[in-house]
Design an enzyme around this catalytic site. Structure first.
Site, PDB file in Angstrom:
ATOM      1  N   ASP A 235     -10.943   2.868   4.422  1.00 30.35           N
ATOM      2  CA  ASP A 235     -11.397   1.718   4.466  1.00 30.35           C
ATOM      3  C   ASP A 235     -12.930   1.362   4.395  1.00 30.35           C
ATOM      4  O   ASP A 235     -13.293   0.265   4.254  1.00 30.35           O
ATOM      5  CB  ASP A 235     -10.792   0.551   5.529  1.00 30.35           C
TER       6      ASP A 235
ATOM      7  N   GLN B 125      -4.344  -1.353   9.732  1.00 33.02           N
ATOM      8  CA  GLN B 125      -4.426  -2.579   9.081  1.00 33.02           C
ATOM      9  C   GLN B 125      -4.839  -3.759  10.282  1.00 33.02           C
ATOM     10  O   GLN B 125      -4.792  -3.814  11.344  1.00 33.02           O
ATOM     11  CB  GLN B 125      -2.908  -3.095   9.043  1.00 33.02           C
TER      12      GLN B 125
ATOM     13  N   LYS C 122       0.922  -1.306  -0.008  1.00 30.91           N
ATOM     14  CA  LYS C 122      -0.103   0.035   0.086  1.00 30.91           C
ATOM     15  C   LYS C 122       0.759   1.184   0.061  1.00 30.91           C
ATOM     16  O   LYS C 122       0.513   2.365  -0.636  1.00 30.91           O
ATOM     17  CB  LYS C 122      -0.901   0.038   1.237  1.00 30.91           C
TER      18      LYS C 122
HETATM   19  N1  GUN Z   1      -6.543  -6.853   5.994  1.00 31.95           N
HETATM   20  C1  GUN Z   1      -6.563  -7.539   4.968  1.00 31.95           C
HETATM   21  N2  GUN Z   1      -7.111  -6.637   4.004  1.00 31.95           N
HETATM   22  C2  GUN Z   1      -7.345  -5.394   4.588  1.00 31.95           C
HETATM   23  C3  GUN Z   1      -7.669  -4.043   4.217  1.00 31.95           C
HETATM   24  O1  GUN Z   1      -8.101  -3.943   3.033  1.00 31.95           O
HETATM   25  N3  GUN Z   1      -7.629  -3.095   5.032  1.00 31.95           N
HETATM   26  C4  GUN Z   1      -7.260  -3.284   6.418  1.00 31.95           C
HETATM   27  N4  GUN Z   1      -7.467  -2.171   7.227  1.00 31.95           N
HETATM   28  N5  GUN Z   1      -6.992  -4.510   6.934  1.00 31.95           N
HETATM   29  C5  GUN Z   1      -6.867  -5.324   5.881  1.00 31.95           C
END
Ligand code: GUN
Length: 275
Positions: free
Chosen positions: A115, A92, A48
């Site tokens: 998110d 995350q 990311k």
């Molecule tokens: N863990 C796995 N995929 C994601 C995501 O898209 N966002 C977040 N915050 N955690 C994750």
């Protein structure tokens, strides 16, 4: 059979994002909060960060020790909520067991919730109102739209009921007039339900979970699972056997994975415009 090329579409979206960030008067900035040392989370976060850097978005990651208290995290989120130079905040997941994920996420200002996981943004999606949509289901819908796949009246099955993928994806498909079944680990007669589906979206995380005998010929198959088998990234679908039966299918890698990242970048820009 046509391939739903997420890699190519994501590249186009990233080019668009880069173009847009180059015109901004001040930089768009994402704050990522990572707790502990989960190796998969570390990989997700660094990809990311890289995607942000490549498209002109500033990304900062705060790494907290896995024994951090909830209060210390929410204090840091409060600070970021009040910092006008930060436009997006991402915690995350998963978090260590002693932390309440939804309580922490709800601390994020809805306008910085890249998110789309705060109650406010979840509620907006449920009510069919404009809000921030989680990146993975948003990426699935982009891909469906890019290939002009018509969902009206179609039977769609979503396998998986997470807040991050299954539930929001089911709502988005329903908004487009699909008839949606949400299946999960306790579903009876899963194979029978999949057999009647025109669109199969699998977000399970088990390799070869979807086999050729389950698929209705001509179905659209969207593989959202990610697993590692002997170091190789694979999805939920037995691609070799299933793909010849499909009208459209997403590959893994190169399908929903890159679309998720591209959609997150779009969400950062959406949040930028909200602040
Ligand atoms: N863990 C796995 N995929 C994601 C995501 O898209 N966002 C977040 N915050 N955690 C994750």
């Amino acid at each position: 059979m046509y391939i739903l090329d997420g890699k190519e579409l994501a590249k186009n979206i990233r080019t668009q994002v880069k173009l847009e960030t180059s015109t901004l008067s001040k930089p768009a900035k994402l704050l990522v909060i990572l707790v502990g040392k989960d190796p998969a989370s570390q990989i997700y976060v660094s990809s990311k960060e890289k995607a942000c850097r490549d498209t002109g978005i500033e990304a900062t990651t705060i790494v907290f020790d896995e024994n951090i208290t909830q209060k210390e995290i929410t204090n840091r989120i409060d600070e970021a909520n009040n910092d006008p130079t930060i436009h997006g905040i991402l915690v995350q997941l998963p978090l260590p067991k002693h932390l309440e994920e939804q309580v922490i996420i709800n601390h994020i200002a809805p306008s910085k919730d890249v998110d789309g996981l705060t109650f406010v943004n979840q509620g907006r999606l449920l009510a069919g109102q404009k809000g921030i949509v989680p990146a993975t289901p948003k990426g699935v819908m982009h891909l469906i739209d890019a290939y002009h796949l018509d969902l009206t009246g179609k039977n769609a099955i979503v396998i998986g009921r997470s807040n991050l993928v299954g539930k929001p994806l089911a709502l988005l498909l329903m908004q487009r007039n699909a008839t949606v079944t949400v299946a999960h680990s306790k579903t009876n007669n899963l194979a029978g339900i999949i057999a009647s589906a025109d669109i199969v979206c699998s977000a399970v995380g088990i390799p070869n979970f979807i086999t050729a005998d389950m698929i209705k010929p001509g179905a659209v198959v969207i593989d959202i699972g990610i697993s590692r088998v002997f170091g190789k990234v694979v999805g939920d679908v037995d691609y070799e056997a299933v793909s010849p039966l499909c009208s459209y299918i997403t590959p893994v890698p190169g399908g929903i994975g890159p679309m998720t990242i591209a959609s997150l970048l779009e969400n950062v820009l959406e949040c930028y415009k909200l602040v």
